[in-house]
Write a protein that holds these residues in place. Structure first.
Motif, PDB file in Angstrom:
ATOM      1  N   ARG A   6      18.845 104.817  28.485  1.00 38.83           N
ATOM      2  CA  ARG A   6      19.915 104.927  29.482  1.00 38.83           C
ATOM      3  C   ARG A   6      19.877 106.309  30.133  1.00 38.83           C
ATOM      4  O   ARG A   6      20.032 106.446  31.348  1.00 38.83           O
ATOM      5  CB  ARG A   6      21.278 104.691  28.817  1.00 38.83           C
ATOM      6  CG  ARG A   6      22.448 104.663  29.807  1.00 38.83           C
ATOM      7  CD  ARG A   6      23.763 104.349  29.113  1.00 38.83           C
ATOM      8  NE  ARG A   6      23.741 103.039  28.486  1.00 38.83           N
ATOM      9  CZ  ARG A   6      23.701 102.833  27.173  1.00 38.83           C
ATOM     10  NH1 ARG A   6      23.672 103.866  26.346  1.00 38.83           N
ATOM     11  NH2 ARG A   6      23.703 101.618  26.686  1.00 38.83           N
ATOM     12  N   ALA A   7      19.664 107.340  29.321  1.00 41.91           N
ATOM     13  CA  ALA A   7      19.596 108.694  29.865  1.00 41.91           C
ATOM     14  C   ALA A   7      18.402 108.871  30.791  1.00 41.91           C
ATOM     15  O   ALA A   7      18.465 109.616  31.769  1.00 41.91           O
ATOM     16  CB  ALA A   7      19.537 109.709  28.729  1.00 41.91           C
ATOM     17  N   ALA A  69      14.663 125.096  22.199  1.00 42.92           N
ATOM     18  CA  ALA A  69      15.409 124.163  23.034  1.00 42.92           C
ATOM     19  C   ALA A  69      16.320 123.290  22.182  1.00 42.92           C
ATOM     20  O   ALA A  69      17.480 123.036  22.543  1.00 42.92           O
ATOM     21  CB  ALA A  69      14.445 123.296  23.847  1.00 42.92           C
ATOM     22  N   ALA A  70      15.818 122.845  21.045  1.00 41.23           N
ATOM     23  CA  ALA A  70      16.648 122.050  20.134  1.00 41.23           C
ATOM     24  C   ALA A  70      17.847 122.860  19.650  1.00 41.23           C
ATOM     25  O   ALA A  70      18.966 122.337  19.548  1.00 41.23           O
ATOM     26  CB  ALA A  70      15.814 121.569  18.953  1.00 41.23           C
ATOM     27  N   ASP A  71      17.620 124.130  19.368  1.00 37.45           N
ATOM     28  CA  ASP A  71      18.718 124.996  18.924  1.00 37.45           C
ATOM     29  C   ASP A  71      19.762 125.167  20.026  1.00 37.45           C
ATOM     30  O   ASP A  71      20.972 125.193  19.759  1.00 37.45           O
ATOM     31  CB  ASP A  71      18.178 126.365  18.513  1.00 37.45           C
ATOM     32  CG  ASP A  71      17.378 126.318  17.226  1.00 37.45           C
ATOM     33  OD1 ASP A  71      17.513 125.328  16.472  1.00 37.45           O
ATOM     34  OD2 ASP A  71      16.612 127.266  16.967  1.00 37.45           O
ATOM     35  N   HIS A  72      19.308 125.309  21.273  1.00 37.45           N
ATOM     36  CA  HIS A  72      20.246 125.497  22.383  1.00 37.45           C
ATOM     37  C   HIS A  72      21.023 124.217  22.681  1.00 37.45           C
ATOM     38  O   HIS A  72      22.218 124.265  22.970  1.00 37.45           O
ATOM     39  CB  HIS A  72      19.487 125.922  23.653  1.00 37.45           C
ATOM     40  CG  HIS A  72      18.786 127.242  23.547  1.00 37.45           C
ATOM     41  ND1 HIS A  72      19.325 128.324  22.899  1.00 37.45           N
ATOM     42  CD2 HIS A  72      17.580 127.646  24.029  1.00 37.45           C
ATOM     43  CE1 HIS A  72      18.481 129.348  22.976  1.00 37.45           C
ATOM     44  NE2 HIS A  72      17.419 128.961  23.653  1.00 37.45           N
ATOM     45  N   ILE A  73      20.357 123.073  22.616  1.00 38.96           N
ATOM     46  CA  ILE A  73      20.983 121.810  22.996  1.00 38.96           C
ATOM     47  C   ILE A  73      21.941 121.301  21.918  1.00 38.96           C
ATOM     48  O   ILE A  73      23.003 120.760  22.213  1.00 38.96           O
ATOM     49  CB  ILE A  73      19.903 120.756  23.305  1.00 38.96           C
ATOM     50  CG1 ILE A  73      19.125 121.168  24.561  1.00 38.96           C
ATOM     51  CG2 ILE A  73      20.514 119.366  23.494  1.00 38.96           C
ATOM     52  CD1 ILE A  73      17.873 120.353  24.807  1.00 38.96           C
ATOM     53  N   ARG A  76      23.515 117.699  22.088  1.00 38.48           N
ATOM     54  CA  ARG A  76      24.478 117.320  23.121  1.00 38.48           C
ATOM     55  C   ARG A  76      23.888 116.438  24.215  1.00 38.48           C
ATOM     56  O   ARG A  76      24.633 115.861  25.022  1.00 38.48           O
ATOM     57  CB  ARG A  76      25.104 118.587  23.730  1.00 38.48           C
ATOM     58  CG  ARG A  76      26.026 119.319  22.762  1.00 38.48           C
ATOM     59  CD  ARG A  76      26.542 120.611  23.368  1.00 38.48           C
ATOM     60  NE  ARG A  76      25.488 121.633  23.440  1.00 38.48           N
ATOM     61  CZ  ARG A  76      25.622 122.782  24.092  1.00 38.48           C
ATOM     62  NH1 ARG A  76      26.746 123.039  24.759  1.00 38.48           N
ATOM     63  NH2 ARG A  76      24.637 123.674  24.094  1.00 38.48           N
ATOM     64  N   CYS A  77      22.580 116.340  24.270  1.00 43.75           N
ATOM     65  CA  CYS A  77      21.899 115.374  25.138  1.00 43.75           C
ATOM     66  C   CYS A  77      20.537 115.131  24.511  1.00 43.75           C
ATOM     67  O   CYS A  77      20.100 115.910  23.653  1.00 43.75           O
ATOM     68  CB  CYS A  77      21.766 115.895  26.581  1.00 43.75           C
ATOM     69  SG  CYS A  77      20.456 117.118  26.829  1.00 43.75           S
ATOM     70  N   PRO A  78      19.843 114.071  24.887  1.00 43.82           N
ATOM     71  CA  PRO A  78      18.507 113.856  24.337  1.00 43.82           C
ATOM     72  C   PRO A  78      17.558 114.996  24.720  1.00 43.82           C
ATOM     73  O   PRO A  78      17.589 115.500  25.843  1.00 43.82           O
ATOM     74  CB  PRO A  78      18.067 112.531  24.972  1.00 43.82           C
ATOM     75  CG  PRO A  78      19.337 111.832  25.331  1.00 43.82           C
ATOM     76  CD  PRO A  78      20.281 112.928  25.731  1.00 43.82           C
ATOM     77  N   LEU A  79      16.718 115.372  23.771  1.00 45.37           N
ATOM     78  CA  LEU A  79      15.676 116.375  24.007  1.00 45.37           C
ATOM     79  C   LEU A  79      14.328 115.674  24.004  1.00 45.37           C
ATOM     80  O   LEU A  79      13.960 115.008  23.026  1.00 45.37           O
ATOM     81  CB  LEU A  79      15.703 117.446  22.910  1.00 45.37           C
ATOM     82  CG  LEU A  79      14.494 118.397  22.861  1.00 45.37           C
ATOM     83  CD1 LEU A  79      14.366 119.199  24.155  1.00 45.37           C
ATOM     84  CD2 LEU A  79      14.587 119.324  21.655  1.00 45.37           C
ATOM     85  N   VAL A  80      13.596 115.811  25.092  1.00 48.93           N
ATOM     86  CA  VAL A  80      12.242 115.284  25.201  1.00 48.93           C
ATOM     87  C   VAL A  80      11.273 116.447  25.069  1.00 48.93           C
ATOM     88  O   VAL A  80      11.469 117.497  25.692  1.00 48.93           O
ATOM     89  CB  VAL A  80      12.036 114.545  26.537  1.00 48.93           C
ATOM     90  CG1 VAL A  80      10.573 114.144  26.722  1.00 48.93           C
ATOM     91  CG2 VAL A  80      12.938 113.323  26.603  1.00 48.93           C
ATOM     92  N   ALA A  81      10.242 116.259  24.276  1.00 46.42           N
ATOM     93  CA  ALA A  81       9.266 117.318  24.024  1.00 46.42           C
ATOM     94  C   ALA A  81       7.931 116.953  24.639  1.00 46.42           C
ATOM     95  O   ALA A  81       7.354 115.915  24.308  1.00 46.42           O
ATOM     96  CB  ALA A  81       9.100 117.544  22.521  1.00 46.42           C
ATOM     97  N   GLU A  99       9.938 117.358  13.931  1.00 43.32           N
ATOM     98  CA  GLU A  99      10.646 118.124  12.904  1.00 43.32           C
ATOM     99  C   GLU A  99      11.760 118.984  13.489  1.00 43.32           C
ATOM    100  O   GLU A  99      12.764 119.249  12.827  1.00 43.32           O
ATOM    101  CB  GLU A  99       9.645 118.987  12.145  1.00 43.32           C
ATOM    102  CG  GLU A  99       8.670 118.164  11.292  1.00 43.32           C
ATOM    103  CD  GLU A  99       7.558 118.996  10.683  1.00 43.32           C
ATOM    104  OE1 GLU A  99       7.394 120.164  11.094  1.00 43.32           O
ATOM    105  OE2 GLU A  99       6.833 118.467   9.813  1.00 43.32           O
ATOM    106  N   ALA A 100      11.591 119.398  14.763  1.00 44.48           N
ATOM    107  CA  ALA A 100      12.620 120.215  15.415  1.00 44.48           C
ATOM    108  C   ALA A 100      13.831 119.388  15.830  1.00 44.48           C
ATOM    109  O   ALA A 100      14.896 119.946  16.103  1.00 44.48           O
ATOM    110  CB  ALA A 100      12.024 120.915  16.636  1.00 44.48           C
ATOM    111  N   GLY A 101      13.663 118.067  15.882  1.00 42.10           N
ATOM    112  CA  GLY A 101      14.777 117.198  16.252  1.00 42.10           C
ATOM    113  C   GLY A 101      14.659 116.580  17.631  1.00 42.10           C
ATOM    114  O   GLY A 101      15.649 116.066  18.160  1.00 42.10           O
ATOM    115  N   ALA A 102      13.462 116.621  18.232  1.00 45.75           N
ATOM    116  CA  ALA A 102      13.278 115.981  19.534  1.00 45.75           C
ATOM    117  C   ALA A 102      13.565 114.488  19.430  1.00 45.75           C
ATOM    118  O   ALA A 102      13.331 113.861  18.391  1.00 45.75           O
ATOM    119  CB  ALA A 102      11.862 116.209  20.043  1.00 45.75           C
ATOM    120  N   ASP A 103      14.066 113.919  20.519  1.00 49.89           N
ATOM    121  CA  ASP A 103      14.405 112.492  20.546  1.00 49.89           C
ATOM    122  C   ASP A 103      13.259 111.637  21.074  1.00 49.89           C
ATOM    123  O   ASP A 103      13.275 110.417  20.890  1.00 49.89           O
ATOM    124  CB  ASP A 103      15.640 112.285  21.427  1.00 49.89           C
ATOM    125  CG  ASP A 103      16.861 112.986  20.857  1.00 49.89           C
ATOM    126  OD1 ASP A 103      17.448 112.456  19.903  1.00 49.89           O
ATOM    127  OD2 ASP A 103      17.189 114.079  21.352  1.00 49.89           O
TER     128      ASP A 103
END
Length: 303
Positions: A6-7, A69-73, A76-81, A99-103
């Motif tokens: 959706r995002a 970027a994961a730390d900053h976000i 709060r929204c999906p992170l694409v790496a 491992e950093a938490g990317a979606d």
């Protein structure tokens, strides 16, 4: 649709990579860019995209940037790496991004001069295996591999979207028709091309403008989603000079335009690394400053 897909139908903001005075990455300087984008309502943020100077970063630097970027976000929204280059580097970055938490992973299309269409399929599968089954977004900058190859890529398990970054709407239309119905096709040439891509079936668009003026990107997205193409075109026309400057020097002024605009706003994120064009020419700088002033963006530096 999942939250990610959706995002993807909204704005995929491509984060710039800040440098310090010595030219080393300065991840902490990215924090205000992220905050501004999230406040404006940008739907997805991408680390290690082309506006992030992916091909100018070492793999170690790219790992550091997706982690920051994961730390900053903070979810709060999906992170694409973004991941790419040689398979060992791409696999290492895919694993670190997971491992950093990317979606999701955005796989840069290999720029190697000797690319076999079926070899790209093998490349994507290898990277996917290292990414701990994260959803995959294909970043397509060369449609010469053909519609059949593009459809084969879209059938790889885990592929949920394609960022279409070639100025060929009719080839995009053919690729959409040949591929699974659940793929999200994202306009990969930013705001200026978004209406043309929407017209043949794409949804959403990538944006480097979000680093500087995310509110305008969000307004364009809302107009397109409402089917108001006239309003979208008018909003795009008012920021056209920014994209015109970035397109100059065979695209080599793309990231410099963003970095120069940030500096004018009082957010010095350093220069760019060769082979990009830095600094902007006097003429480019003057046109950019007029654009920034006319749209109230210089006032942010004062505030």
């Amino acid at each position: 649709m999942t939250n990610l897909t959706r995002a993807l139908t909204g704005i995929s903001g491509i984060l710039a990579t800040p440098y310090d005075a010595d030219g080393a990455i300065a991840p902490e300087k990215q924090a205000p860019i992220v905050e501004r984008a999230l406040k404006a309502g940008v739907h997805i943020l991408t680390a290690n995209g082309n506006t992030g100077e992916f091909y100018s970063l070492t793999t170690d630097e790219a790992v550091a940037m997706v982690q920051s970027a994961a730390d900053h976000i903070r979810g709060r929204c999906p992170l694409v790496a973004g991941v790419g280059r040689a398979i060992p580097d791409a696999m290492r970055l895919a694993k670190a991004s997971a491992e950093a938490g990317a979606d999701a992973l955005m796989i840069h299309q290999p720029p190697d001069p000797f690319v076999a269409p079926r070899g790209v399929v093998d490349y994507v599968k290898a990277v996917s295996d290292a990414g701990q089954n994260l959803p995959l977004i294909l970043y397509l900058r060369n449609d010469a591999i053909g519609t059949d190859a593009i459809a084969a890529l879209c059938e790889i398990p885990g592929v949920v979207g394609v960022k279409w970054a070639t100025p060929n709407p009719m080839k995009l239309k053919a690729a959409i028709a040949a591929s699974p119905d659940d793929i999200v096709w994202v306009g990969g040439l930013a705001e200026v091309w978004a209406p043309s891509f929407y017209a043949v079936g794409a949804r959403g668009f990538t944006s480097g403008l979000i680093n500087v003026w995310p509110e305008r990107s969000v307004a364009i997205s809302e107009a397109l989603e409402a089917g108001d193409y006239r309003k979208a075109r008018d909003l795009i026309a008012q920021m056209q000079v920014f994209e015109d400057i970035r397109a100059e020097e065979q695209g080599g002024a793309n990231v410099p335009g963003v970095k120069a605009a940030l500096a004018m706003m009082g957010e010095d994120c350093g220069g760019v690394r060769p082979p990009a064009a830095w600094p902007l020419t006097d003429d480019q700088t003057a046109r950019l400053r007029v654009f920034m002033d006319e749209n109230g963006l210089l006032a942010r530096a004062a505030s």
